[in-house]
Design a protein around this motif. Structure first.
Motif, PDB file in Angstrom:
ATOM      1  N   LYS A  69      20.399 -39.842  26.885  1.00  0.00           N
ATOM      2  CA  LYS A  69      19.759 -38.712  26.180  1.00  0.00           C
ATOM      3  C   LYS A  69      18.995 -39.193  24.959  1.00  0.00           C
ATOM      4  CE  LYS A  69      22.113 -34.727  25.573  1.00  0.00           C
ATOM      5  NZ  LYS A  69      23.289 -33.822  25.419  1.00  0.00           N
ATOM      6  N   LEU A  70      19.621 -40.091  24.200  1.00  0.00           N
ATOM      7  CA  LEU A  70      19.014 -40.510  22.934  1.00  0.00           C
ATOM      8  C   LEU A  70      17.885 -41.519  23.120  1.00  0.00           C
ATOM      9  CD1 LEU A  70      22.222 -40.725  20.727  1.00  0.00           C
ATOM     10  CD2 LEU A  70      20.301 -39.125  20.434  1.00  0.00           C
ATOM     11  N   THR A  71      17.815 -42.139  24.292  1.00  0.00           N
ATOM     12  CA  THR A  71      16.715 -43.074  24.529  1.00  0.00           C
ATOM     13  C   THR A  71      15.620 -42.457  25.401  1.00  0.00           C
ATOM     14  OG1 THR A  71      17.970 -44.034  26.380  1.00  0.00           O
ATOM     15  CG2 THR A  71      18.139 -45.136  24.248  1.00  0.00           C
ATOM     16  N   LEU A  72      15.984 -41.626  26.352  1.00  0.00           N
ATOM     17  CA  LEU A  72      14.975 -40.996  27.224  1.00  0.00           C
ATOM     18  C   LEU A  72      14.326 -39.781  26.569  1.00  0.00           C
ATOM     19  CD1 LEU A  72      16.771 -41.176  30.703  1.00  0.00           C
ATOM     20  CD2 LEU A  72      14.848 -42.575  29.902  1.00  0.00           C
ATOM     21  N   THR A  73      14.992 -39.215  25.565  1.00  0.00           N
ATOM     22  CA  THR A  73      14.393 -38.081  24.852  1.00  0.00           C
ATOM     23  C   THR A  73      14.431 -38.362  23.347  1.00  0.00           C
ATOM     24  OG1 THR A  73      16.160 -36.542  24.151  1.00  0.00           O
ATOM     25  CG2 THR A  73      15.713 -36.664  26.520  1.00  0.00           C
ATOM     26  N   ASP A  74      13.584 -37.668  22.621  1.00  0.00           N
ATOM     27  CA  ASP A  74      13.654 -37.739  21.151  1.00  0.00           C
ATOM     28  C   ASP A  74      13.886 -36.341  20.571  1.00  0.00           C
ATOM     29  OD1 ASP A  74      11.203 -36.516  21.559  1.00  0.00           O
ATOM     30  OD2 ASP A  74      10.026 -38.034  20.497  1.00  0.00           O
ATOM     31  N   LYS A  75      14.445 -35.463  21.415  1.00  0.00           N
ATOM     32  CA  LYS A  75      14.671 -34.068  21.002  1.00  0.00           C
ATOM     33  C   LYS A  75      16.117 -33.878  20.555  1.00  0.00           C
ATOM     34  CE  LYS A  75      10.994 -32.588  24.130  1.00  0.00           C
ATOM     35  NZ  LYS A  75      10.541 -31.768  25.277  1.00  0.00           N
ATOM     36  N   VAL A  76      16.386 -32.734  19.959  1.00  0.00           N
ATOM     37  CA  VAL A  76      17.739 -32.420  19.470  1.00  0.00           C
ATOM     38  C   VAL A  76      18.738 -32.519  20.622  1.00  0.00           C
ATOM     39  CG1 VAL A  76      19.215 -30.522  18.666  1.00  0.00           C
ATOM     40  CG2 VAL A  76      17.019 -30.971  17.532  1.00  0.00           C
ATOM     41  N   VAL A  77      19.866 -33.177  20.361  1.00  0.00           N
ATOM     42  CA  VAL A  77      20.916 -33.282  21.375  1.00  0.00           C
ATOM     43  C   VAL A  77      22.168 -32.550  20.916  1.00  0.00           C
ATOM     44  CG1 VAL A  77      20.049 -35.496  22.221  1.00  0.00           C
ATOM     45  CG2 VAL A  77      21.921 -35.448  20.533  1.00  0.00           C
ATOM     46  N   HIS A  78      23.078 -32.457  21.829  1.00  0.00           N
ATOM     47  CA  HIS A  78      24.276 -31.644  21.729  1.00  0.00           C
ATOM     48  C   HIS A  78      25.483 -32.541  21.987  1.00  0.00           C
ATOM     49  CE1 HIS A  78      27.015 -30.101  24.912  1.00  0.00           C
ATOM     50  NE2 HIS A  78      27.117 -28.994  24.201  1.00  0.00           N
ATOM     51  N   ALA A  79      26.615 -32.236  21.382  1.00  0.00           N
ATOM     52  CA  ALA A  79      27.865 -32.929  21.704  1.00  0.00           C
ATOM     53  C   ALA A  79      28.818 -31.931  22.344  1.00  0.00           C
ATOM     54  CB  ALA A  79      28.499 -33.502  20.440  1.00  0.00           C
ATOM     55  N   TYR A  80      29.413 -32.318  23.466  1.00  0.00           N
ATOM     56  CA  TYR A  80      30.475 -31.489  24.030  1.00  0.00           C
ATOM     57  C   TYR A  80      31.711 -31.601  23.147  1.00  0.00           C
ATOM     58  CZ  TYR A  80      27.946 -30.899  28.428  1.00  0.00           C
ATOM     59  OH  TYR A  80      27.019 -30.562  29.382  1.00  0.00           O
ATOM     60  N   SER A  81      32.331 -30.475  22.868  1.00  0.00           N
ATOM     61  CA  SER A  81      33.592 -30.491  22.115  1.00  0.00           C
ATOM     62  C   SER A  81      34.741 -30.641  23.109  1.00  0.00           C
ATOM     63  CB  SER A  81      33.717 -29.211  21.292  1.00  0.00           C
ATOM     64  OG  SER A  81      32.873 -29.279  20.165  1.00  0.00           O
ATOM     65  N   LEU A  82      34.911 -31.874  23.565  1.00  0.00           N
ATOM     66  CA  LEU A  82      35.937 -32.160  24.574  1.00  0.00           C
ATOM     67  C   LEU A  82      36.828 -33.300  24.080  1.00  0.00           C
ATOM     68  CD1 LEU A  82      33.888 -31.945  27.897  1.00  0.00           C
ATOM     69  CD2 LEU A  82      35.704 -30.404  27.137  1.00  0.00           C
ATOM     70  N   GLY A  83      37.395 -33.106  22.913  1.00  0.00           N
ATOM     71  CA  GLY A  83      38.262 -34.147  22.360  1.00  0.00           C
ATOM     72  C   GLY A  83      37.580 -34.868  21.217  1.00  0.00           C
ATOM     73  N   LYS A  84      38.398 -35.266  20.244  1.00  0.00           N
ATOM     74  CA  LYS A  84      37.822 -35.840  19.026  1.00  0.00           C
ATOM     75  C   LYS A  84      37.002 -37.095  19.307  1.00  0.00           C
ATOM     76  CE  LYS A  84      41.788 -38.716  17.776  1.00  0.00           C
ATOM     77  NZ  LYS A  84      42.861 -39.004  16.835  1.00  0.00           N
ATOM     78  N   GLU A  85      37.455 -37.936  20.281  1.00  0.00           N
ATOM     79  CA  GLU A  85      36.738 -39.190  20.526  1.00  0.00           C
ATOM     80  C   GLU A  85      35.302 -38.918  20.978  1.00  0.00           C
ATOM     81  OE1 GLU A  85      39.648 -38.382  21.769  1.00  0.00           O
ATOM     82  OE2 GLU A  85      41.082 -39.794  20.886  1.00  0.00           O
TER      83      GLU A  85
END
Lengths: 519, 519
Positions: free
Chosen positions: A190-206
């Motif tokens: 996501k961070l290399t193929l796009t330069d747009k805002v990304v999201h994090a899944y809240s699926l555990g602290k790690e």
């Protein structure tokens, strides 16, 4: 009976070439954040808004919401709420006080600052489909489990289309990657193929902490830079009815404390996990959303939050969820009224129940997208690529949806409805008179290049010309466009140190075992 | 690449049966006239409305409209307008005075009085596609000239669907009938296969008079009964720019003098027969429409009239007309504002440029239909069955459009957004609590049968169930529904004397040679 697309030609006949524009794939609209100037459609009168508000407050005061998260329970207790086991009841005065801290508008700035997005006010943003476990395209011809390669292709579409403003969740789950490391590889993509805002899944602290670190590395941000303003967001769904689960609240608290944005989206299917009445389903949804947003405001006043709506109905025959229905549209509009009542931005979705990118898919999606416009929605999740109630991601549907989104974006350009003397055009009407046409007039020549929306997928030729070039139906044209875009895709520029830093981070975290998978 | 619909089964597999409901074909919504309670979307501010009004009045005062009809010219002269050859200039005071006679709302009563329709106010009516010269269905698989048999099949759909409120023009031209007698046979079919409001083409005095006579015979009406209130209507298109032709004005004058309704619909394609700016195209359209409506009000004050809009744009690459575009939607909304400004009902259309009933067809049609809703349109022409910019009629598209229209009709039911305590459902939310679901609750059981829209064509099952039953795409399901409806179609009841009278009239008029064909 002729089969749809019978006379399709493989490998780009004339129709394929017609959609090819140099290396850029297609001729699309430029990046911009549309402003929705339409007065929202408001089915509720003031008494109706007050009734839903009162209902939601009664749910919070008399019934309470379950928070399966110890720290959250302690925080609620500290704030003076009534905590009984995992049940939290909160008074309307406290909730109202907390909501007063939530900003009505805020920005999120990704690694490329020119892709900054603004949530709130009249802004309306569109994002890619997120989280389907399965994939369908016309080449494969059946529903299959998602892969990293398919996910990357959909991320390329996400980056390519200027009308897609942010990269939401995974556009398809990469089921070929182990769950312990999937977030690392896909966030890298996501961070290399796009330069747009990304999201994090809240699926555990790690997972949340890993994505935060990667967003920092990608943007070259110190911890101080990062926490100074939103650079990413998370989206959580309550476990309707009346419940917020451990991992999601944990992820939100981590984001809130570091100034990142949170979208709270109850999934209230009327007749299943919510009352069968749309006002009841909206009431439950609002109660669930506000309970979490109040907590985040208590933890860090001013946390950028969004009220999400995912209120729809089920098929009472099969229990299957339905989308883009009349009830869905009205629920979205009603939730829009409530979001404005609370002064908090609104999230809605593009969605459909259809299994393939056909007529049903497009009327359901059109209904969903237009209800987002009508409701004053600020951020539209799943706006491109969604099929089968969110269980399938489809590149053809992605491309088709982008045509609809571009039209909505064009619809919002004030130039269309301008009424200067030049627009009213009495002089041109006089010049052409009753026996001419307007093709060659100066009035037309000065304006025609920007006067109308130019489609990249719709075929506006007559039947004969369309048939002579292959007679392809929309989904097949979309398949070609998708292939054209992929074949000429260029990854957005990125600082080489940042890219190497991301790769190094991924390698280190994989070596350390990734994230737990016992959720 | 899998071809859409590859696994389709002929002759009604399980999926076909799933849509079959006893003899009635499908499970559809009952006949009713929907009331649109949405506040219209209004892109123009008061100054914008004033600018278009002023522009239209300047066109009427300074440029004038051509009326290629001697009696009309004499009437304008008598009324004090400036007539120069065929050019008529009229002052805004006179036009405003004439428009003041036009009713804001009126009824049209067909041979079955329970099919009465109301035009104006919040009412919104939907009608079948009208006038395509060609036909396409999945069985034929190509574009062919229309026939009487195809026309009859589409008339059966028009009658069958309760969401279709009137039988407009010929749903396809019966090119296999000689033009001198086509109106006789097709009007016979319309008046016997349907009991809904019908239309007369204004294509020469004989045709209009024949249809008037047939409407009288079908309804058992004396001349006095007939002229006492509207029983039918005509629709005319101006010859944009700035012209009304002989036959159309003739037909309208015949209808006006006998109290029948008239829809005046300029076909102002921006960039071709109208200015390239949407405000300019609307200005021209309004001027053309008002010039004719003013005449009809002068001839018979109170003549029931409708302002029609058919303002769209062309593809600047090919010159082909486009429909359901952003510009089309805004033009429809702007014309809605003007129609309310003049206090006259509005006609708009369902329309698309697509050549086949696929994704593009449905997003273009959805855009067109939702703009009709947003603009406060009262009567929606071509709402079901239109393809290729009106050059093709399609039964599959007809069926698909009816699903969308039914959803719009359901969308307008106030019950969806009711907020009584029972709708807010706090008690049910308390009863179910955080660990249950709502399927079995009394609150759900009391309401589920009418809580949600029930589709007849959309397939809401999951991919696996859909695939197991044949995996048919929407257009193919629509084909089966169309065949099911035809196979069980029952002609509406009709007085046998009236039917015999119609047959006798047709035979007599045919023996007399029908109507001239030298137009």
């Amino acid at each position: 009976m002729k089969q749809p697309g019978k006379s399709r030609r493989r490998g780009g006949g004339r129709a394929g070439n017609a959609h090819r524009r140099a290396a850029a794939g297609i001729d699309q609209m430029p990046w911009r954040i549309p402003i929705n100037t339409d007065r929202p459609t408001e089915p509720l009168d003031d008494a109706g808004v007050a009734a839903i508000h009162d209902g939601a407050m009664r749910v919070l005061e008399e019934i309470g919401i379950e928070f399966l998260h110890d720290e959250a329970l302690a925080l609620f207790r500290e704030a003076g709420c009534k905590v009984d086991g995992t049940n939290v009841r909160m008074g309307r005065d406290w909730v109202t006080e907390m909501l007063g801290h939530a900003p009505a508008q805020f920005d999120i700035t990704p690694r490329n600052p020119s892709r900054k997005i603004t949530l709130g006010g009249g802004h309306i943003l569109f994002g890619n489909v997120s989280s389907p476990p399965n994939y369908f395209d016309l080449e494969i011809g059946k529903k299959v489990s998602g892969t990293r390669a398919q996910c990357a292709n959909l991320l390329k579409l996400t980056q390519y289309f200027n009308c897609i403003h942010f990269a939401g969740g995974y556009p398809v789950e990469a089921v070929d990657l182990h769950a312990s490391v999937r977030h690392l590889d896909i966030t890298y993509d996501k961070l290399t193929l796009t330069d747009k805002v990304v999201h994090a899944y809240s699926l555990g602290k790690e997972r949340v902490e890993d994505v935060i670190e990667m967003v920092k590395i990608a943007g070259g941000l110190s911890e101080e830079d990062f926490a100074a303003k939103p650079h990413m967001y998370t989206n959580i769904n309550s476990t309707s009815p009346l419940k917020h689960d451990d991992l999601m609240i944990d992820g939100c608290l981590r984001c809130a404390r570091r100034g990142q944005a949170i979208i709270v989206t109850p999934f209230t299917l009327a007749g299943a996990m919510a009352p069968v009445t749309m006002a009841g389903a909206v009431t439950l949804s609002i109660a669930e959303a506000l309970s979490a947003i109040a907590l985040f405001q208590y933890v860090r006043p001013g946390t950028p939050c969004v009220i999400g709506t995912f209120t729809s109905n089920v098929d009472m025959k099969s229990g299957a969820p339905a989308f883009g229905t009349p009830e869905y549209m009205r629920a979205t509009q009603m939730t829009g009224q409530m979001a404005r009542f609370y002064g908090i931005p609104l999230r809605a979705s593009g969605s459909c129940a259809a299994n393939v990118p056909d007529g049903q898919a497009m009327w359901e999606t059109s209904n969903a997208l237009w209800s987002a416009v009508q409701s004053g929605t600020n951020i539209v999740y799943h706006a491109a690529g969604w099929l089968e109630g969110g269980l399938i991601a489809s590149p053809e549907k992605f491309v088709m949806d982008c045509e609809v989104i571009q039209m909505i974006q064009r619809y919002m350009e004030p130039a269309i409805t301008a009424t200067t003397p030049g627009d009213i055009a009495v002089d041109a009407i006089k010049e052409v008179g009753p026996n001419g046409h307007y093709f060659g007039t100066a009035h037309t020549q000065e304006r025609y290049q920007t006067a109308f929306y130019q489609p990249f997928l719709s075929d506006w030729r007559n039947f004969e010309a369309w048939e002579a070039s292959g007679g392809t139906w929309t989904a097949e044209r979309a398949h070609r466009v998708y292939k054209d875009i992929l074949s000429s895709f260029e990854t957005p520029p990125m600082d080489e140190d940042a890219r190497a830093g991301l790769a190094d981070f991924v390698a280190r975290r994989k070596a350390a075992g990734g994230a737990p998978t016992d959720f």
